[in-house]
Design a protein around this motif. Structure first.
Motif, PDB file in Angstrom:
ATOM      1  N   ASN A  34      11.454  29.627 -51.941  1.00  0.00           N
ATOM      2  CA  ASN A  34      12.686  30.078 -52.802  1.00  0.00           C
ATOM      3  C   ASN A  34      12.527  30.514 -54.316  1.00  0.00           C
ATOM      4  OD1 ASN A  34      15.396  30.842 -53.891  1.00  0.00           O
ATOM      5  ND2 ASN A  34      16.421  28.999 -52.908  1.00  0.00           N
ATOM      6  N   PRO A  35      12.805  31.630 -54.771  1.00  0.00           N
ATOM      7  CA  PRO A  35      12.355  31.851 -56.158  1.00  0.00           C
ATOM      8  C   PRO A  35      13.515  31.236 -57.005  1.00  0.00           C
ATOM      9  CG  PRO A  35      12.917  33.996 -54.782  1.00  0.00           C
ATOM     10  CD  PRO A  35      12.983  32.953 -53.853  1.00  0.00           C
ATOM     11  N   GLY A  36      14.828  30.761 -56.533  1.00  0.00           N
ATOM     12  CA  GLY A  36      15.535  29.921 -57.191  1.00  0.00           C
ATOM     13  C   GLY A  36      15.671  28.526 -56.809  1.00  0.00           C
ATOM     14  N   PHE A  37      14.276  28.038 -56.463  1.00  0.00           N
ATOM     15  CA  PHE A  37      14.011  26.668 -55.953  1.00  0.00           C
ATOM     16  C   PHE A  37      14.939  25.725 -56.910  1.00  0.00           C
ATOM     17  CE2 PHE A  37      11.343  22.914 -56.551  1.00  0.00           C
ATOM     18  CZ  PHE A  37      11.286  22.378 -55.454  1.00  0.00           C
ATOM     19  N   VAL A  38      15.473  24.793 -56.047  1.00  0.00           N
ATOM     20  CA  VAL A  38      16.059  23.559 -56.817  1.00  0.00           C
ATOM     21  C   VAL A  38      15.429  22.306 -56.599  1.00  0.00           C
ATOM     22  CG1 VAL A  38      18.249  22.196 -56.656  1.00  0.00           C
ATOM     23  CG2 VAL A  38      18.632  24.547 -56.274  1.00  0.00           C
ATOM     24  N   ASN A  39      15.138  21.711 -57.532  1.00  0.00           N
ATOM     25  CA  ASN A  39      14.426  20.288 -57.406  1.00  0.00           C
ATOM     26  C   ASN A  39      15.393  19.420 -57.085  1.00  0.00           C
ATOM     27  OD1 ASN A  39      13.065  18.113 -58.283  1.00  0.00           O
ATOM     28  ND2 ASN A  39      11.808  18.644 -59.684  1.00  0.00           N
ATOM     29  N   PRO A  40      15.024  18.802 -56.035  1.00  0.00           N
ATOM     30  CA  PRO A  40      15.958  17.693 -55.332  1.00  0.00           C
ATOM     31  C   PRO A  40      15.869  16.545 -56.198  1.00  0.00           C
ATOM     32  CG  PRO A  40      14.123  18.041 -54.041  1.00  0.00           C
ATOM     33  CD  PRO A  40      13.790  19.127 -55.058  1.00  0.00           C
ATOM     34  N   ILE A  41      14.830  16.270 -56.962  1.00  0.00           N
ATOM     35  CA  ILE A  41      15.071  14.869 -57.686  1.00  0.00           C
ATOM     36  C   ILE A  41      15.860  15.251 -58.807  1.00  0.00           C
ATOM     37  CG2 ILE A  41      13.603  13.473 -59.174  1.00  0.00           C
ATOM     38  CD1 ILE A  41      10.990  14.116 -57.026  1.00  0.00           C
ATOM     39  N   THR A  42      15.827  16.382 -59.703  1.00  0.00           N
ATOM     40  CA  THR A  42      16.708  16.514 -60.701  1.00  0.00           C
ATOM     41  C   THR A  42      17.922  16.829 -60.261  1.00  0.00           C
ATOM     42  OG1 THR A  42      14.713  17.750 -61.697  1.00  0.00           O
ATOM     43  CG2 THR A  42      17.021  18.116 -62.674  1.00  0.00           C
ATOM     44  N   LEU A  43      18.169  17.438 -59.129  1.00  0.00           N
ATOM     45  CA  LEU A  43      19.661  17.557 -58.657  1.00  0.00           C
ATOM     46  C   LEU A  43      20.202  16.090 -58.276  1.00  0.00           C
ATOM     47  CD1 LEU A  43      21.870  19.166 -57.804  1.00  0.00           C
ATOM     48  CD2 LEU A  43      20.757  19.497 -55.549  1.00  0.00           C
ATOM     49  N   PHE A  44      19.529  15.371 -57.436  1.00  0.00           N
ATOM     50  CA  PHE A  44      19.885  13.963 -57.130  1.00  0.00           C
ATOM     51  C   PHE A  44      20.258  13.074 -58.433  1.00  0.00           C
ATOM     52  CE2 PHE A  44      19.000   9.593 -56.052  1.00  0.00           C
ATOM     53  CZ  PHE A  44      19.852   9.225 -54.926  1.00  0.00           C
ATOM     54  N   GLU A  45      19.679  13.257 -59.325  1.00  0.00           N
ATOM     55  CA  GLU A  45      19.859  12.341 -60.577  1.00  0.00           C
ATOM     56  C   GLU A  45      21.221  12.837 -61.482  1.00  0.00           C
ATOM     57  OE1 GLU A  45      18.399   9.619 -61.559  1.00  0.00           O
ATOM     58  OE2 GLU A  45      17.185   9.706 -59.786  1.00  0.00           O
ATOM     59  N   ARG A  46      21.233  14.188 -61.159  1.00  0.00           N
ATOM     60  CA  ARG A  46      22.585  14.819 -61.643  1.00  0.00           C
ATOM     61  C   ARG A  46      23.839  14.509 -61.001  1.00  0.00           C
ATOM     62  NH1 ARG A  46      22.996  21.076 -61.242  1.00  0.00           N
ATOM     63  NH2 ARG A  46      24.437  20.208 -59.666  1.00  0.00           N
ATOM     64  N   ILE A  47      23.663  14.410 -59.630  1.00  0.00           N
ATOM     65  CA  ILE A  47      24.727  14.032 -58.818  1.00  0.00           C
ATOM     66  C   ILE A  47      25.034  12.446 -58.940  1.00  0.00           C
ATOM     67  CG2 ILE A  47      25.359  13.847 -56.204  1.00  0.00           C
ATOM     68  CD1 ILE A  47      24.028  16.549 -55.748  1.00  0.00           C
ATOM     69  N   LYS A  48      24.026  11.695 -59.052  1.00  0.00           N
ATOM     70  CA  LYS A  48      24.158  10.178 -59.232  1.00  0.00           C
ATOM     71  C   LYS A  48      25.095  10.106 -60.764  1.00  0.00           C
ATOM     72  CE  LYS A  48      20.819   7.686 -59.568  1.00  0.00           C
ATOM     73  NZ  LYS A  48      19.735   7.034 -59.455  1.00  0.00           N
ATOM     74  N   SER A  49      24.866  10.950 -61.616  1.00  0.00           N
ATOM     75  CA  SER A  49      25.491  10.645 -62.913  1.00  0.00           C
ATOM     76  C   SER A  49      26.952  11.216 -62.578  1.00  0.00           C
ATOM     77  CB  SER A  49      25.004  11.783 -64.046  1.00  0.00           C
ATOM     78  OG  SER A  49      25.499  11.525 -65.244  1.00  0.00           O
ATOM     79  N   GLU A  50      27.353  12.461 -61.869  1.00  0.00           N
ATOM     80  CA  GLU A  50      28.621  12.928 -61.484  1.00  0.00           C
ATOM     81  C   GLU A  50      29.571  12.021 -60.760  1.00  0.00           C
ATOM     82  OE1 GLU A  50      28.558  17.000 -60.194  1.00  0.00           O
ATOM     83  OE2 GLU A  50      27.081  17.568 -61.536  1.00  0.00           O
ATOM     84  N   ILE A  51      28.769  11.243 -60.018  1.00  0.00           N
ATOM     85  CA  ILE A  51      29.457  10.325 -59.289  1.00  0.00           C
ATOM     86  C   ILE A  51      29.779   9.149 -59.823  1.00  0.00           C
ATOM     87  CG2 ILE A  51      29.045   8.621 -57.393  1.00  0.00           C
ATOM     88  CD1 ILE A  51      27.208  10.570 -56.075  1.00  0.00           C
TER      89      ILE A  51
END
Length: 70
Positions: free
Chosen positions: A35-52
């Motif tokens: 996917n050219p707009g690939f989302v890094n799951p590790i970065t996303l996971f850390e962001r979601i933990k912060s949002e939680i």
């Protein structure tokens, strides 16, 4: 139960399965390396933990204010 009703229920269940599977496919595509707009799951996971954590803090603050009004 009549045959027509049975078939309608089967159709409804299969349509729901298809809708879920299409949604799942689209969600997985976000993390697929092709996917050219690939989302890094590790970065996303850390962001979601912060949002939680932020949301939990807001909930605690509001609950404290509600309890102090009682």
């Amino acid at each position: 139960m009549g045959e027509k009703q049975n078939l309608e229920e089967q159709l409804f269940d299969i349509q729901n399965q298809l809708a879920y599977t299409l949604t799942l496919r689209d969600e997985i595509w976000n993390y697929h390396p092709s996917n050219p707009g690939f989302v890094n799951p590790i970065t996303l996971f850390e962001r979601i933990k912060s949002e939680i954590k932020d949301l939990e803090c807001k909930i605690n603050d509001i609950e404290f204010k509600i309890n102090s009004l009682n």
